[in-house]
Design a protein around this motif. Structure first.
Motif, PDB file in Angstrom:
ATOM      1  N   LEU A  52      42.964  37.538  37.606  1.00  0.00           N
ATOM      2  CA  LEU A  52      43.082  38.914  37.121  1.00  0.00           C
ATOM      3  C   LEU A  52      43.711  39.799  38.191  1.00  0.00           C
ATOM      4  N   GLY A  53      43.394  39.532  39.455  1.00  0.00           N
ATOM      5  CA  GLY A  53      44.006  40.284  40.549  1.00  0.00           C
ATOM      6  C   GLY A  53      45.515  40.126  40.552  1.00  0.00           C
ATOM      7  N   TYR A  54      45.981  38.902  40.382  1.00  0.00           N
ATOM      8  CA  TYR A  54      47.425  38.659  40.309  1.00  0.00           C
ATOM      9  C   TYR A  54      48.024  39.323  39.081  1.00  0.00           C
ATOM     10  N   SER A  55      47.291  39.318  37.978  1.00  0.00           N
ATOM     11  CA  SER A  55      47.776  39.940  36.749  1.00  0.00           C
ATOM     12  C   SER A  55      47.964  41.438  36.947  1.00  0.00           C
ATOM     13  N   TYR A  56      47.023  42.055  37.672  1.00  0.00           N
ATOM     14  CA  TYR A  56      47.148  43.492  37.943  1.00  0.00           C
ATOM     15  C   TYR A  56      48.325  43.774  38.872  1.00  0.00           C
ATOM     16  N   LEU A  57      48.479  42.943  39.912  1.00  0.00           N
ATOM     17  CA  LEU A  57      49.576  43.131  40.866  1.00  0.00           C
ATOM     18  C   LEU A  57      50.938  42.987  40.194  1.00  0.00           C
ATOM     19  N   SER A  58      51.011  42.110  39.217  1.00  0.00           N
ATOM     20  CA  SER A  58      52.295  41.875  38.540  1.00  0.00           C
ATOM     21  C   SER A  58      52.573  42.908  37.459  1.00  0.00           C
ATOM     22  N   GLY A  59      51.612  43.800  37.203  1.00  0.00           N
ATOM     23  CA  GLY A  59      51.833  44.850  36.210  1.00  0.00           C
ATOM     24  C   GLY A  59      51.540  44.442  34.791  1.00  0.00           C
ATOM     25  N   ASP A  60      50.855  43.311  34.594  1.00  0.00           N
ATOM     26  CA  ASP A  60      50.537  42.880  33.235  1.00  0.00           C
ATOM     27  C   ASP A  60      49.417  43.716  32.621  1.00  0.00           C
ATOM     28  N   ILE A  61      48.633  44.378  33.464  1.00  0.00           N
ATOM     29  CA  ILE A  61      47.549  45.215  32.970  1.00  0.00           C
ATOM     30  C   ILE A  61      47.547  46.513  33.766  1.00  0.00           C
ATOM     31  N   GLY A  62      47.348  47.632  33.084  1.00  0.00           N
ATOM     32  CA  GLY A  62      47.359  48.934  33.724  1.00  0.00           C
ATOM     33  C   GLY A  62      46.027  49.265  34.384  1.00  0.00           C
ATOM     34  N   PHE A  63      46.020  50.340  35.165  1.00  0.00           N
ATOM     35  CA  PHE A  63      44.844  50.683  35.964  1.00  0.00           C
ATOM     36  C   PHE A  63      43.615  50.979  35.103  1.00  0.00           C
ATOM     37  N   SER A  64      43.720  51.947  34.188  1.00  0.00           N
ATOM     38  CA  SER A  64      42.538  52.313  33.408  1.00  0.00           C
ATOM     39  C   SER A  64      42.135  51.191  32.458  1.00  0.00           C
ATOM     40  N   GLU A  65      43.102  50.391  32.039  1.00  0.00           N
ATOM     41  CA  GLU A  65      42.768  49.218  31.215  1.00  0.00           C
ATOM     42  C   GLU A  65      41.969  48.211  32.037  1.00  0.00           C
ATOM     43  N   LEU A  66      42.368  48.045  33.284  1.00  0.00           N
ATOM     44  CA  LEU A  66      41.630  47.145  34.177  1.00  0.00           C
ATOM     45  C   LEU A  66      40.196  47.636  34.362  1.00  0.00           C
ATOM     46  N   ILE A  67      40.040  48.937  34.620  1.00  0.00           N
ATOM     47  CA  ILE A  67      38.710  49.516  34.795  1.00  0.00           C
ATOM     48  C   ILE A  67      37.879  49.315  33.535  1.00  0.00           C
ATOM     49  N   THR A  68      38.484  49.566  32.388  1.00  0.00           N
ATOM     50  CA  THR A  68      37.774  49.427  31.107  1.00  0.00           C
ATOM     51  C   THR A  68      37.323  47.991  30.893  1.00  0.00           C
ATOM     52  N   LEU A  69      38.236  47.080  31.084  1.00  0.00           N
ATOM     53  CA  LEU A  69      37.936  45.664  30.875  1.00  0.00           C
ATOM     54  C   LEU A  69      36.818  45.192  31.788  1.00  0.00           C
ATOM     55  N   GLN A  70      36.934  45.485  33.084  1.00  0.00           N
ATOM     56  CA  GLN A  70      35.949  44.982  34.036  1.00  0.00           C
ATOM     57  C   GLN A  70      34.612  45.715  33.922  1.00  0.00           C
ATOM     58  N   ALA A  71      34.642  46.956  33.494  1.00  0.00           N
ATOM     59  CA  ALA A  71      33.380  47.669  33.248  1.00  0.00           C
ATOM     60  C   ALA A  71      32.630  47.008  32.096  1.00  0.00           C
TER      61      ALA A  71
END
Length: 331
Positions: free
Chosen positions: A25-44
């Motif tokens: 998931l970290g690599y996915s975020y770095l590559s731009g596949d998932i946005g910031f607030s989407e990442l926060i939402t998903l992991q929350a």
């Protein structure tokens, strides 16, 4: 801030992996596949207790356990497993807000309400009791005991701020957590999300070894199968969440910058003095003071460090066969 990357499942905790290791998931975020607030939402939504990041029993909790006749286990994970703790706090909050709305009450939770009524929860299916006591309290006139679960108040406030960065909640005056929207379609979408996450499998460790705790980061830092989009992808939303825009958004990144390269010459750093020695030397100190108005001292410290970094990087790249060039107009 030191633990946030591990808390969000983007890297493996340095407690279980001394070498920096990024999750899928970290690599996915770095590559731009998932946005910031989407990442926060998903992991929350996916965050649960127990988990492999939270293993240390704090001194205050140890004292409380000992004073009440409990045996203090080696890890917090062991304690939570022994006590039957198994729930996702964000899913619990979201369910309670939805149910309060259904019953005609404001879909919001105050810091006091979370502190008093949600902190004691141990399992996901206890939400009905929470809703009942919250409604009873709102209908009554009795004030909440400010000292009850007082130790948890700071954590509650941190969680509320954290949830406000997601696409599901908003925080008013740092005291009231609400749903992001009261639109019926939004609330329906929230309920569908809750139904999914209430039925998802939990991470349940077989023991508390380092290797087993690593599996938490495999689990929590994995890329889920479900859709990652929680908010409407307006132009403003994309700019706020995606560094490189979305796939196919050719106009999101626009740059007229031109790179002009010239040959890079290795730097001679042999005459650069240690900054500490400069301060100790009366002659150099006087020189620095005389030129202070021109910003010499401030620039010298930053410039030396910058040049050392550039030189080390260029040397490393050159030894690996790269051709190093410099563009004076770039950072």
């Amino acid at each position: 801030y030191q633990q946030i990357l591990a808390e969000l499942g983007l890297i493996y905790s340095t407690r279980v992996s001394r070498k920096l290791a990024i999750t899928k998931l970290g690599y996915s975020y770095l590559s731009g596949d998932i946005g910031f607030s989407e990442l926060i939402t998903l992991q929350a939504l996916r965050y649960q207790y127990p988990n492999g990041q939270k293993s240390t029993i704090q001194s205050g909790l140890k004292s409380d356990l000992s004073n009440n006749g409990f045996k203090v286990p080696d890890t917090l994970i062991t304690l939570q497993l022994d006590q039957g703790v198994l729930f996702r706090p964000t899913v619990l909050v979201l369910r309670i807000l939805i149910e309060l709305n259904k019953k005609g009450f404001s879909p919001e939770l105050s810091t006091d309400e979370i502190q008093h009524f949600l902190i004691p929860v141990k399992r996901q299916d206890e939400w009905e009791r929470c809703v009942a006591v919250i409604i009873k309290n709102r209908l009554g006139t009795e004030k909440l005991d400010i000292n009850k679960f007082r130790h948890s108040r700071r954590n509650v406030q941190d969680w509320m701020k954290f949830l406000s960065k997601s696409d599901l909640f908003q925080l008013d005056n740092n005291k009231i957590l609400r749903l992001k929207s009261l639109d019926p379609l939004f609330i329906l979408s929230c309920e569908e999300i809750v139904n999914v996450y209430e039925n998802k499998d939990f991470w349940v460790p077989s023991d508390t070894s380092i290797e087993t705790r690593k599996t938490w980061f495999d689990f929590y830092g994995n890329i889920p199968d479900e859709e990652l989009i929680f908010g409407e992808h307006t132009e403003e939303y994309v700019k706020a969440n995606y560094i490189n825009g979305l796939e196919g958004d050719e106009d999101v990144v626009d740059s007229n910058f031109t790179v002009r390269l010239k040959e890079f010459e290795s730097l001679d750093l042999s005459n650069i003095s240690n900054l500490e020695d400069i301060i100790k030397s009366p002659q150099e100190l006087q020189k620095l003071l005389n030129n202070l108005q021109k910003g010499i001292q401030k620039r010298k410290a930053k410039h030396i460090l910058h040049e050392q970094i550039v030189d080390k990087l260029s040397s490393k790249f050159i030894t690996q066969g790269a051709k190093v060039q410099l563009d004076p107009s770039s950072v």
